[in-house]
Structure formats: structure tokens, C-alpha cells
Design a protein around this motif. Sequence first.
Motif, PDB file in Angstrom:
ATOM      1  N   LYS A  19       0.822  -1.195   0.000  1.00  0.00           N
ATOM      2  CA  LYS A  19       0.000   0.000   0.000  1.00  0.00           C
ATOM      3  C   LYS A  19       0.869   1.264   0.000  1.00  0.00           C
ATOM      4  O   LYS A  19       1.912   1.303   0.650  1.00  0.00           O
ATOM      5  CB  LYS A  19      -0.916   0.047   1.239  1.00  0.00           C
ATOM      6  CG  LYS A  19      -1.692  -1.238   1.493  1.00  0.00           C
ATOM      7  CD  LYS A  19      -2.572  -1.652   0.319  1.00  0.00           C
ATOM      8  CE  LYS A  19      -3.323  -2.947   0.627  1.00  0.00           C
ATOM      9  NZ  LYS A  19      -4.090  -3.449  -0.557  1.00  0.00           N
ATOM     10  N   HIS A  20       0.415   2.275  -0.733  1.00  0.00           N
ATOM     11  CA  HIS A  20       1.033   3.586  -0.602  1.00  0.00           C
ATOM     12  C   HIS A  20       0.725   4.102   0.803  1.00  0.00           C
ATOM     13  O   HIS A  20      -0.298   3.729   1.398  1.00  0.00           O
ATOM     14  CB  HIS A  20       0.462   4.558  -1.635  1.00  0.00           C
ATOM     15  CG  HIS A  20       0.725   4.160  -3.057  1.00  0.00           C
ATOM     16  ND1 HIS A  20       1.989   4.068  -3.588  1.00  0.00           N
ATOM     17  CD2 HIS A  20      -0.135   3.832  -4.061  1.00  0.00           C
ATOM     18  CE1 HIS A  20       1.919   3.707  -4.860  1.00  0.00           C
ATOM     19  NE2 HIS A  20       0.637   3.542  -5.162  1.00  0.00           N
ATOM     20  N   LYS A  78       6.185   1.618  -4.058  1.00  0.00           N
ATOM     21  CA  LYS A  78       5.164   2.466  -3.436  1.00  0.00           C
ATOM     22  C   LYS A  78       5.772   3.806  -3.039  1.00  0.00           C
ATOM     23  O   LYS A  78       6.979   4.011  -3.122  1.00  0.00           O
ATOM     24  CB  LYS A  78       4.554   1.773  -2.209  1.00  0.00           C
ATOM     25  CG  LYS A  78       3.937   0.417  -2.524  1.00  0.00           C
ATOM     26  CD  LYS A  78       2.841   0.539  -3.567  1.00  0.00           C
ATOM     27  CE  LYS A  78       2.346  -0.814  -4.037  1.00  0.00           C
ATOM     28  NZ  LYS A  78       1.308  -0.702  -5.091  1.00  0.00           N
TER      29      LYS A  78
END
Length: 261
Positions: free
Chosen positions: A103-104, A130
Motif C-alpha cells: 500500500k502507498h 510504493k
Amino acid sequence: KIGLVIDSSSTYDRHITAIPKPATPCSLVSMVVLNEKNGENRKLSMKTWFKIHRMEEDESKVDVRWGQEGLKEVLASDIDAVYIIVPPGSQREYVLEALKCGKHVLLNDPVSTGMAEFMEQQTLAKKYGKFIQFSTMFVHQFQVLRFISKVLGDEEFGWIHRIDASLHLCYDDVEKVGVKLPLRQEDGSIRVLGRFCVLISVLFFSQAGSFAKTAKVEKFETGRNGEMTKATCMVKFTEDRVLHFDVSYTHSATRQSIKLD
């Protein structure tokens, strides 16, 4: 799709309301409340939380989870990024966990990110493809992304060897960087404002394999409580790259600039 991680139902952050309204479309689809209060009425707490953030119309669209199990479920979902709002001491573990889940990461508190932690997080983010950014990206992400893409992605731009940055923050705007008046000694201009200059320089220089080596305070001024109100500094990086930055708290309007050579 953005997920939100907050410490408790009492956590407040003014940038949250900007999530559904950025320059590029995104939406808050899930959130995790890490620490439940004794005897807490979850439904009532969330209703109050959304009301305080003026997001009553979004309450039914957000999947709310609780505790560490809830965190695992949200990070395993199809969200693209997670916005983390937790105490400084626990920020690192949640950032690394989110990156490892692909996930960012967006953070509300850059002041709590030290240089060692920042480099660790950037290295892991690069490994998983990311990015890590701060909450102001919700408001300014389009302009910032366009600028960074030009600097880092355009081969005709060339390599950056020197950065001259300045940030002069009006006392009326200090809460925007996470501090309050009256300023304390730990709210000095280098620690709070200089950090932004250093972090953006690391972002640029690290792309060329250049990293911070030494730092020097060339001159400074202090306020009545011993806090550093103004400073001029130089940070030397490997590969003969250098950052010069000038930061201060001021009674005039906030102004900032960055020059790349």
C-alpha cells in the motif's frame, strides 16, 4: 481507494475531509480504530467522529474495523493507499507494515519522522514500488506530482547537484506543521521547518544514489523561550551534492521557494 488508520475514536485530523475532494479522484472506503476505549459504544463513537469531521454523508460508505485484526483485514483489502494517524512512537511499525502489504502510505505528522526512519521507509517503499507522502498531498498532490515527475522523470532535466530551499512560516500558520504557540524549545525552526527541506532533498538526491553525509548550522537566532526561530544550514551529500536551506518563523506572510541546479 484510501483506508484510514487512527489511534482512537478521539483522533482528529483536518486533512481527512479533503480525501474525497482532491485534484485526482479518490475516496475513503475503510478505516481502522486501533484502540477501543473501555465501555465504548462503537456506533455512537463513529457517528460522532464523522460529524466532527463534517463527513456525515460519507459514514455509510466507509467500512469501519477495530483493533489489530481490523488492521490486518484493511491492509489485505483492495485499497490503494493508507493514511496513518497514530502517536509518533508507533508510526514506524504501521508504515512498514502497510508498505509490506503493498500500500502507498500517507502520514499526518512529518515531525515524528527522523532521518534514519525516513531512509528506512523510503528504501522499503522503493522495493515495493510504493510512495510515502504527507497529508498536505491531499490538497496539493496534483501540482507536487507534476513537479516531481518533471524533475525525476524527464531525462532532459539532467541531474541535480545543488538545492537551495527556503521556508519562512508565519506565526499564524504554525499549526499547519504540527506545532502550537507559544513555541517550545523542541519546536525550533531547524527541527520543524528544516526537516521539510531535508526530506525533499533526500527524495531528489537519493534517485541519483546520493545520501546525506554531514550537516552544519551556519547561523541562527533564538526566541524568548530559547527556541530557534531562524537558521541557515548546509547539508552535504555524497557524490558532491549539497543542500542549502534558510528557515524561520516570521510575522509576515508565509513564503517558500526551492531552486535546483
